[in-house]
Enzyme design. Structure first.
Site, PDB file in Angstrom:
ATOM      1  N   CYS A  20      14.416-103.739 -91.722  1.00 34.96           N
ATOM      2  CA  CYS A  20      14.059-103.585 -90.310  1.00 34.96           C
ATOM      3  C   CYS A  20      13.155-102.371 -90.127  1.00 34.96           C
ATOM      4  O   CYS A  20      12.131-102.431 -89.436  1.00 34.96           O
ATOM      5  CB  CYS A  20      15.325-103.442 -89.467  1.00 34.96           C
ATOM      6  SG  CYS A  20      15.027-103.372 -87.685  1.00 34.96           S
ATOM      7  N   CYS A  21      13.521-101.241 -90.771  1.00 40.32           N
ATOM      8  CA  CYS A  21      12.695-100.037 -90.698  1.00 40.32           C
ATOM      9  C   CYS A  21      11.305-100.281 -91.276  1.00 40.32           C
ATOM     10  O   CYS A  21      10.309 -99.763 -90.772  1.00 40.32           O
ATOM     11  CB  CYS A  21      13.362 -98.887 -91.447  1.00 40.32           C
ATOM     12  SG  CYS A  21      14.829 -98.202 -90.647  1.00 40.32           S
ATOM     13  N   CYS A  74      15.753 -95.024 -83.161  1.00 40.64           N
ATOM     14  CA  CYS A  74      15.912 -96.230 -82.362  1.00 40.64           C
ATOM     15  C   CYS A  74      17.275 -96.201 -81.659  1.00 40.64           C
ATOM     16  O   CYS A  74      18.260 -95.686 -82.195  1.00 40.64           O
ATOM     17  CB  CYS A  74      15.808 -97.468 -83.250  1.00 40.64           C
ATOM     18  SG  CYS A  74      14.153 -97.765 -83.906  1.00 40.64           S
ATOM     19  N   CYS A 102      20.451 -97.457 -83.457  1.00 44.51           N
ATOM     20  CA  CYS A 102      20.699 -96.777 -84.733  1.00 44.51           C
ATOM     21  C   CYS A 102      20.966 -95.287 -84.576  1.00 44.51           C
ATOM     22  O   CYS A 102      21.009 -94.552 -85.562  1.00 44.51           O
ATOM     23  CB  CYS A 102      19.526 -96.985 -85.679  1.00 44.51           C
ATOM     24  SG  CYS A 102      19.247 -98.712 -86.126  1.00 44.51           S
ATOM     25  N   CYS A 131      14.378 -93.618 -93.498  1.00 48.81           N
ATOM     26  CA  CYS A 131      14.003 -94.966 -93.097  1.00 48.81           C
ATOM     27  C   CYS A 131      12.868 -95.555 -93.908  1.00 48.81           C
ATOM     28  O   CYS A 131      12.540 -96.721 -93.771  1.00 48.81           O
ATOM     29  CB  CYS A 131      13.613 -94.972 -91.621  1.00 48.81           C
ATOM     30  SG  CYS A 131      12.200 -93.920 -91.261  1.00 48.81           S
TER      31      CYS A 131
END
Length: 247
Positions: A118-119, A201, A204, A229
């Site tokens: 995702c990162c 985010c 997170c 990340c």
């Protein structure tokens, strides 16, 4: 210049002057250098310095699509305060859609691999895109922030993106950062006042508890030695083996 008030120590003034001179030298050495801003406290100090000296340093931020409203609002606050705009870089919407379709909106909670994927989509690829063709970039990282940053140099070759990387706040303490923000009335993200010393985010990041590491609220469900990340993945190779194996 930093105001000469009773609360402004000579050491803090020296830090500020050194930062201005350091950034000016970086700008002279690299005409295409850019500052990657998370819109958090450290990066606001750097932004203030860049604009105060009108340095030829481009400033950009990564809008991942999952940021807090308070963080996104900092873009407008910067424009209002400095009458300058910063570049907003966003991820490829098709890549985001493919990830969500395949794994779910919040799949990053399920494994480190899915979190890093995702990162990669929301942060690393956009960063790679904006750094393409540049010779250097600047970050707001500090050694004090996390175990992954304990050996952080002031400048280094970035093996991840293949260019020079500057960390001009590497030796600054949290007190240095906030003393400068107070002395110069630098705008900052209001989430800092709600227990968020490090802001990423929204899903997170959480507020930290008293006594916790300043980055304990980032990916809090993971081990402390994996909390990068991909933007600063090179930091992981600098962690002492004893630290990695005992966490």
């Amino acid at each position: 210049m930093m105001p000469a008030t009773a609360s402004t120590s000579s050491s803090l003034s020296a830090r500020w002057t050194d930062l201005l001179d350091r950034l000016e030298a970086i700008g002279r050495a690299h005409g295409d250098v850019a500052l990657a801003s998370s819109l958090a406290a450290e990066d606001m100090v750097l932004t203030h310095a860049v604009f105060e000296r009108n340095l030829p340093i481009q400033i950009f931020t990564l809008d991942t699509g999952r940021l807090n409203p308070e963080t996104l609002a900092m873009v407008d606050r910067i424009a209002e305060r400095y009458d300058r705009s910063i570049q907003v870089v966003r991820p490829d919407p098709e890549a985001v859609e493919q990830y969500v379709t395949a794994h779910g909106m919040n799949a990053f909670y399920e494994s480190v691999e899915l979190r890093k994927a995702c990162c990669e989509i929301r942060k690393v690829e956009p960063l790679r895109r904006v750094l393409a063709g540049r010779s250097a970039w600047i970050t707001g990282q500090r050694r004090e922030q996390a175990v992954t940053r304990g050996e952080l140099p002031l400048d280094e070759h970035d093996p991840v993106f293949g260019l020079h990387k500057y960390n001009p706040l590497a030796l600054w303490t949290q007190e240095d950062v906030w003393g400068t923000i107070r002395a110069l009335d630098i705008p900052y993200n209001p989430l800092h006042d709600r227990g968020y010393p490090s802001i990423g985010c929204e899903p997170c990041t959480r507020a930290i508890r008293p006594g916790e590491d300043v980055r304990a609220g980032r990916w809090w469900w993971e081990s402390s030695d994996s909390k990068e990340c991909g933007l600063h993945a090179g930091n992981l190779s600098t962690i002492p083996v004893s630290v990695v194996t005992t966490k």
